[in-house]
Design an enzyme around this catalytic site. Structure first.
Site, mmCIF file in Angstrom:
data_model
loop_
_atom_site.group_PDB
_atom_site.id
_atom_site.type_symbol
_atom_site.label_atom_id
_atom_site.label_comp_id
_atom_site.label_asym_id
_atom_site.label_seq_id
_atom_site.Cartn_x
_atom_site.Cartn_y
_atom_site.Cartn_z
ATOM 1 N N CYS A 264 13.714 10.557 7.015
ATOM 2 C CA CYS A 264 13.643 10.570 8.335
ATOM 3 C C CYS A 264 14.996 10.413 8.896
ATOM 4 C CB CYS A 264 13.494 9.194 8.651
ATOM 5 S SG CYS A 264 14.142 7.596 7.316
ATOM 6 N N LYS B 119 0.906 -1.264 -0.020
ATOM 7 C CA LYS B 119 0.162 -0.214 -0.389
ATOM 8 C C LYS B 119 0.690 1.438 -0.060
ATOM 9 C CE LYS B 119 -1.376 2.893 3.010
ATOM 10 N NZ LYS B 119 -1.186 4.216 1.893
ATOM 11 N N GLU C 271 9.402 1.309 10.880
ATOM 12 C CA GLU C 271 10.529 1.928 10.279
ATOM 13 C C GLU C 271 10.331 3.341 10.317
ATOM 14 O OE1 GLU C 271 13.544 1.828 9.804
ATOM 15 O OE2 GLU C 271 14.004 -0.478 8.917
ATOM 16 N N GLU D 44 9.948 16.518 14.389
ATOM 17 C CA GLU D 44 11.514 16.059 12.975
ATOM 18 C C GLU D 44 10.811 17.245 12.057
ATOM 19 O OE1 GLU D 44 9.541 12.239 11.539
ATOM 20 O OE2 GLU D 44 11.011 11.753 10.484
HETATM 21 P P1 NAP Z 1 2.452 8.853 7.716
HETATM 22 O O1 NAP Z 1 1.349 9.498 7.703
HETATM 23 O O2 NAP Z 1 2.430 8.352 8.479
HETATM 24 O O3 NAP Z 1 2.013 7.598 6.079
HETATM 25 C C1 NAP Z 1 2.911 5.959 5.961
HETATM 26 C C2 NAP Z 1 1.850 5.269 4.996
HETATM 27 O O4 NAP Z 1 1.241 4.700 6.209
HETATM 28 C C3 NAP Z 1 1.058 5.990 4.088
HETATM 29 O O5 NAP Z 1 1.377 4.992 2.680
HETATM 30 C C4 NAP Z 1 0.242 6.652 5.175
HETATM 31 O O6 NAP Z 1 -0.792 6.299 3.842
HETATM 32 C C5 NAP Z 1 -0.070 5.436 5.603
HETATM 33 N N1 NAP Z 1 -0.797 6.167 6.126
HETATM 34 C C6 NAP Z 1 -1.210 6.463 7.393
HETATM 35 N N2 NAP Z 1 -1.922 6.625 8.439
HETATM 36 C C7 NAP Z 1 -2.420 5.075 8.271
HETATM 37 C C8 NAP Z 1 -2.684 4.298 9.078
HETATM 38 N N3 NAP Z 1 -4.254 4.831 10.014
HETATM 39 N N4 NAP Z 1 -4.038 2.728 8.563
HETATM 40 C C9 NAP Z 1 -2.903 2.310 7.597
HETATM 41 N N5 NAP Z 1 -2.107 2.977 7.021
HETATM 42 C C10 NAP Z 1 -1.615 4.339 7.099
HETATM 43 O O7 NAP Z 1 4.057 9.086 7.271
HETATM 44 P P2 NAP Z 1 4.026 10.135 5.789
HETATM 45 O O8 NAP Z 1 4.035 11.522 6.667
HETATM 46 O O9 NAP Z 1 3.741 9.689 5.055
HETATM 47 O O10 NAP Z 1 5.804 10.085 6.650
HETATM 48 C C11 NAP Z 1 6.757 10.232 6.926
HETATM 49 C C12 NAP Z 1 7.561 9.840 8.237
HETATM 50 O O11 NAP Z 1 7.738 8.678 8.054
HETATM 51 C C13 NAP Z 1 8.321 10.287 8.448
HETATM 52 O O12 NAP Z 1 8.198 10.713 9.710
HETATM 53 C C14 NAP Z 1 9.682 10.227 8.623
HETATM 54 O O13 NAP Z 1 10.367 9.720 9.293
HETATM 55 C C15 NAP Z 1 9.216 9.024 8.448
HETATM 56 N N6 NAP Z 1 9.479 8.115 7.398
HETATM 57 C C16 NAP Z 1 11.154 6.581 8.353
HETATM 58 C C17 NAP Z 1 12.018 5.983 7.597
HETATM 59 C C18 NAP Z 1 11.930 4.656 8.078
HETATM 60 O O14 NAP Z 1 13.154 4.205 7.443
HETATM 61 N N7 NAP Z 1 12.639 4.955 9.388
HETATM 62 C C19 NAP Z 1 11.249 6.382 6.148
HETATM 63 C C20 NAP Z 1 10.604 7.162 5.151
HETATM 64 C C21 NAP Z 1 10.021 8.485 5.421
HETATM 65 P P3 NAP Z 1 -1.515 8.163 3.235
HETATM 66 O O15 NAP Z 1 -0.002 8.352 2.563
HETATM 67 O O16 NAP Z 1 -2.062 7.507 2.017
HETATM 68 O O17 NAP Z 1 -2.427 8.433 3.995
#
Ligand code: NAP
Length: 471
Positions: free
Chosen positions: A282, A172, A248, A376
């Site tokens: 991240c 997804k 992650e 962040e």
């Molecule tokens: P996010 O809002 O948590 O979204 C990540 C993924 O989860 C997206 O596919 C999102 O879908 C989905 N999602 C959101 N709410 C959900 C729910 N309730 N149930 C199931 N899936 C759900 O994060 P983001 O803003 O896209 O990404 C940025 C974050 O990712 C930052 O905190 C960054 O540090 C972290 N990150 C971590 C790493 C690592 O390796 N540690 C790498 C890259 C990024 P939608 O986008 O369609 O809502």
């Protein structure tokens, strides 16, 4: 190859009943209209992954590896098109999109080799007639949920390991950037990955899709990359069916520069650690902790490089920083900078915000009371706080609930070792601003999650051990 925008389920491209529009963050131009998967499509994807599992796990590991190698090669052959697509849906500078395609392909390549190295072991028994053999088995169909900031790479790190281990997958992607995952599925189909092994279900309803994946007993593992808040919620839900989980999550990386550092090296590291993907990473350096004695000298060398960054449309040659991905991200950066200024930070460099184009900002005199020290930033903002000495720098660096990566710059070998051991993070960059590479275990501790992607440990998350005692 033609642009694909339908969901990919059981080896078929599924237009679905509903569609949603993916827009270019630079100018909101429509990039594609994508299948908006509802419950029926997600169910079909889970069924397909479950049905394909038996044959996929039986396929000799070396053959699975061969397909992964072909997928890596296909990505590299198609590098330019894939990079442009990434820039259009994500906004990042084209040279960074090219780097991401190569980085993503390197995971398929790496796990192509690891597939054949999923070794077990034999253990001396306690009786002369006992044989103990340990094998590694694939955990089963996996749900892979990925964010928008590296649409290819975040999926490739999971998919490469899952496929090498013998797992099938339902991916997804983020609503903002589903096209990268679909393009990978298209290339996988082309090189002959069997139907059902990779399924991609774009959706505008992430919460429902996540709940459905976690509720299904067929899905045996969730691998999630994204925010800590969502990861925590998914971990709770995954407990109901005792699913394997790897997370992650977010980071709040300290970037420590000690007085004996090579300042040119530190500045070069800072530019990579901060501005890669416009700070939307991240592993982006979030908190600059600079020993007081050299703080002015560090800033003096940093500023010209920051001022030289070209902000603009990602597709334009020469662009260093593309637009941030959406208005919410711009508002967040604006809020964090205003909060820091209101609490006394000094503006050392500023650039006007034009639409989603956010120029680099450098702030000095930062304190832990400012929101950007705790959150962040996810944007091109350098926040600098000084430290009295090594011990103070270490204490400041560890003063966070996150623990993904830490960077430290010092020429002193003993200090390098001491800090590397004492920094509370899953990864440490010593005299480098870039730690991500396929052969090393990427992952965090504390609120940054658990599990490792890449390296020989990458297979662990997708396998369980089986022990057979034979008399
Ligand atoms: P996010 O809002 O948590 O979204 C990540 C993924 O989860 C997206 O596919 C999102 O879908 C989905 N999602 C959101 N709410 C959900 C729910 N309730 N149930 C199931 N899936 C759900 O994060 P983001 O803003 O896209 O990404 C940025 C974050 O990712 C930052 O905190 C960054 O540090 C972290 N990150 C971590 C790493 C690592 O390796 N540690 C790498 C890259 C990024 P939608 O986008 O369609 O809502």
């Amino acid at each position: 190859m033609p642009l694909v925008s339908d969901a990919f389920i059981d080896g078929r491209w599924v237009p679905g009943a509903a569609r949603f529009v993916v827009r270019d963050p630079f100018d909101d131009a429509q990039v594609a209209e994508v299948t908006d998967c509802g419950e029926a499509e997600v169910d079909a994807a889970i069924d397909a992954a479950a049905r394909a599992f038996g044959a996929w796990r039986q396929k000799p590991a070396l053959e699975r590896g061969k397909l992964l190698a072909q997928l890596a090669a296909a990505m590299l052959r198609d590098e330019r098109r894939l990079a442009e697509l990434c820039t259009r849906e994500n906004g990042k500078a084209l040279k960074e999109a090219v780097a991401e395609v190569r980085y993503a392909a390197s995971f398929f390549d790496w796990f192509a080799g690891e597939a054949g190295r999923a070794y077990g072991e034999t253990i001396p028994g306690s009786r002369p007639d006992q044989r103990i053999v340990v094998t590694r088995e694939p955990v089963g169909p996996c749900a892979l949920i990925t964010p928008w900031n590296f649409p290819y790479a975040m999926l490739a790190r999971k998919l490469g390991a899952a496929l090498a281990a013998g797992c099938t997958t339902v991916a997804k992607p983020a609503e903002l950037t589903p096209l990268g995952a679909l393009a990978i599925a298209q290339l996988a189909e082309q090189v002959g990955v069997p139907p059902g092994v990779i399924n991609v279900v774009p959706t505008t309803n992430a919460r429902r899709c996540g709940a459905q994946l976690l509720a299904s007993p067929a899905i045996r593992k969730l691998s999630f990359t994204g925010s800590t808040a969502v990861g925590r919620e998914l971990l709770r839900t995954a407990a109901d069916d005792i699913k394997r989980v790897s997370l992650e999550l977010g980071g709040n990386a300290p970037f420590v520069v000690l007085a004996d550092a090579d300042l040119d090296e530190a500045v070069a590291g800072a530019m990579v650690a901060k501005f890669r993907n416009g700070g939307q990473s991240c592993v982006a350096a979030n908190r600059f902790i600079v020993e007081r004695a050299i703080a002015d000298a560090f800033v003096a060398r940093l500023l010209p490089q920051v001022q030289a960054l070209v902000v603009g449309r990602g597709l334009d040659a020469g662009t260093d920083l593309g637009p941030l991905v959406d208005d919410r991200s711009v508002a967040k950066v604006r809020r964090l900078v205003e909060d820091a200024r209101a609490k006394g930070a000094t503006l050392l460099h500023d650039a006007p915000i034009r639409g989603r184009l956010v120029g680099p900002v450098v702030l000095g005199g930062v304190t832990p009371a400012m929101d950007l020290w705790r959150e962040e930033i996810f944007g091109p903002v350098i926040a600098i706080r000084t430290a009295a000495d090594e011990a103070d720098a270490l204490a400041q660096a560890n003063d966070t609930e996150y623990g993904l990566v830490a960077y430290v710059f010092t020429r002193d070998g003993a200090r390098q070792q001491r800090l590397a051991e004492r920094l509370e993070s899953g990864m440490v960059g010593v005299n480098t601003g870039l730690v991500s590479t396929a052969q090393a275990p990427f992952g965090g501790i504390k609120h940054s999650g658990f599990g490792r992607e890449g390296s020989r440990h990458g297979l662990d998350d997708y396998t369980h051990l089986k022990y057979v005692s034979t008399r």
